[in-house]
Every structure is written in C-alpha cells, then in structure tokens.
Design a protein around this motif. Structure first.
Motif, mmCIF file in Angstrom:
data_model
loop_
_atom_site.group_PDB
_atom_site.id
_atom_site.type_symbol
_atom_site.label_atom_id
_atom_site.label_comp_id
_atom_site.label_asym_id
_atom_site.label_seq_id
_atom_site.Cartn_x
_atom_site.Cartn_y
_atom_site.Cartn_z
ATOM 1 N N TRP A 207 0.856 -1.178 0.000
ATOM 2 C CA TRP A 207 0.000 0.000 0.000
ATOM 3 C C TRP A 207 0.893 1.228 0.000
ATOM 4 O O TRP A 207 2.086 1.130 0.238
ATOM 5 C CB TRP A 207 -0.974 -0.003 1.190
ATOM 6 N N GLU B 297 -4.778 1.855 -1.049
ATOM 7 C CA GLU B 297 -4.527 0.418 -0.958
ATOM 8 C C GLU B 297 -5.468 -0.307 -1.916
ATOM 9 O O GLU B 297 -6.666 -0.048 -1.926
ATOM 10 C CB GLU B 297 -4.807 0.012 0.491
ATOM 11 N N ASP C 74 -6.865 -3.695 -2.426
ATOM 12 C CA ASP C 74 -7.081 -5.037 -1.888
ATOM 13 C C ASP C 74 -8.036 -5.702 -2.866
ATOM 14 O O ASP C 74 -7.728 -5.792 -4.035
ATOM 15 C CB ASP C 74 -7.647 -4.930 -0.467
ATOM 16 N N GLU D 163 -10.749 -4.256 -3.576
ATOM 17 C CA GLU D 163 -11.168 -3.017 -4.230
ATOM 18 C C GLU D 163 -10.279 -1.898 -3.720
ATOM 19 O O GLU D 163 -9.509 -2.080 -2.780
ATOM 20 C CB GLU D 163 -12.648 -2.727 -3.946
ATOM 21 N N GLU E 67 -9.162 1.044 -1.649
ATOM 22 C CA GLU E 67 -9.485 1.608 -0.339
ATOM 23 C C GLU E 67 -8.664 2.882 -0.171
ATOM 24 O O GLU E 67 -7.437 2.864 -0.325
ATOM 25 C CB GLU E 67 -9.158 0.617 0.769
ATOM 26 N N GLY F 137 -8.027 6.415 2.277
ATOM 27 C CA GLY F 137 -8.242 7.048 3.569
ATOM 28 C C GLY F 137 -7.430 8.314 3.698
ATOM 29 O O GLY F 137 -6.406 8.489 3.038
ATOM 30 N N THR G 85 -9.476 0.111 14.479
ATOM 31 C CA THR G 85 -10.738 0.639 13.963
ATOM 32 C C THR G 85 -11.737 0.746 15.107
ATOM 33 O O THR G 85 -11.639 0.006 16.095
ATOM 34 C CB THR G 85 -11.287 -0.250 12.821
ATOM 35 N N GLU H 204 -12.186 6.823 6.152
ATOM 36 C CA GLU H 204 -12.270 6.425 4.750
ATOM 37 C C GLU H 204 -12.881 7.550 3.924
ATOM 38 O O GLU H 204 -13.786 8.257 4.385
ATOM 39 C CB GLU H 204 -13.140 5.175 4.636
ATOM 40 N N GLU I 217 -13.928 8.564 -0.414
ATOM 41 C CA GLU I 217 -14.204 7.987 -1.733
ATOM 42 C C GLU I 217 -13.218 8.547 -2.752
ATOM 43 O O GLU I 217 -12.778 9.698 -2.644
ATOM 44 C CB GLU I 217 -15.632 8.300 -2.171
ATOM 45 N N GLU I 218 -12.900 7.750 -3.730
ATOM 46 C CA GLU I 218 -11.953 8.147 -4.773
ATOM 47 C C GLU I 218 -12.366 9.457 -5.447
ATOM 48 O O GLU I 218 -11.530 10.312 -5.740
ATOM 49 C CB GLU I 218 -11.843 7.023 -5.798
#
Length: 169
Positions: free
Chosen positions: A54, A71, A73, A75, A77, A79, A133, A157, A159-160
């Motif tokens: 990552w 990252e 994974d 999908e 991710e 942050g 978390t 988190e 969103e892109e």
C-alpha cells in the motif's frame, strides 16, 4: 508536411503526451484537491509486508500536513489521515481510547518501505505497524513504530471521487 515546416524548414517538435494520474500513480510534485483545499504531494511511502503493499502520500498546504492512504485489496481503499498525539499509547495494545471513541486492534505487521520526497529519510527501513478501527468501522488509528519513535495518525475512509489530481510533471 505542415505549413510552418515548409516555410521555415527543420523538424516539428513533438509534445510529450500527458499521462493521466490516478490514486495508484500519484507522484511527488503532483497536486491534489480535497475538501476544497489544494495540496502538493511532497512525499510518498510505499509499504511492503511480504508482498502485501500500500502507499501513503504526504500532502502539504499552508502549514498543514495530511496523509492520503491508497490500498488496492479486493477493491480500492482510500483514507485520509492526520498525525495526532496519544500520550502513553502502547503500540499493539488490544484497544485504545481517543477523543471519546474506543478503537480495537485490527491488524499488525512489519513492512519494508521505499520512500521519496520529504519522506526519503525512512527509505529502506522497516516499520512495525498497528491498525485500529472503532465499532462503526468508519474511524481509524494507525500506529507506526520507526525504531524507537511511535507515530500515531487518526483517519477515516474517503471515496476516490473526493480527490482531484493535477499532474505536476
């Protein structure tokens, strides 16, 4: 043959094609917009924990520093993190309290890092990391131990689509 080439002779210069940047291809020197603020990518750390990888990008603007974590994974991710202080924190503790929330240890490991830009001072080092978390799984704590130094970051988190990228080169 173009008009200018016929008129003045010589070769036509080709303009290099700009490559589109994504969150997976950001570079030091690029710029990103997040939450109505523009940041320069001033550092990058690439983590590798036995093949699981990552990236964290150091974003700087007007004396403020954020860390964009990316990252892939199952999908993508994404942050956003900011360095905080939690006095007396024991890395690896099963639970940690901060700002009225309780965080639980989710994963830990050791990663080898490659770094560039302002983060270059950690290039080639190993870091022990502990990821926490909260119950909602919307708030995170990242604890990294670099030798004897403990760094803690609070994150969440995003969103892109919340990030706009402008390639710096």
């Amino acid at each position: 043959m173009s008009f200018w080439k016929r008129l003045f002779g010589g070769s036509e210069e080709t303009v290099p094609e700009a490559k589109e940047r994504t969150l997976l291809t950001l570079r030091v020197g690029d710029f990103v917009t997040y939450d109505l603020a523009d940041y320069e990518v001033t550092g990058k750390i690439h983590y590798n924990d036995s093949g699981y990888t990552w990236d964290a990008y150091q974003l700087a603007a007007n004396g403020k520093t954020l860390w964009l974590s990316v990252e892939l994974d199952d999908e993508l991710e994404v942050g956003m993190y900011e360095t905080i202080r939690i006095p007396g924190l024991e890395p690896g503790a099963k639970k940690v309290s901060h700002d009225g929330r309780t965080y639980y240890l989710e994963e830990q490991g050791r990663a080898y890092v490659k770094a560039e830009g302002r983060s270059e001072n950690v290039h080639g080092k190993n870091v022990d990391y502990y990821d926490y978390t909260d119950d909602s799984e919307e708030h995170f704590l990242s604890v990294e131990v670099w030798g004897g130094d403990v760094e803690v970051s609070y994150g969440y988190e995003i969103e892109e689509y919340e990030i706009t990228i402008l390639a710096g080169s």
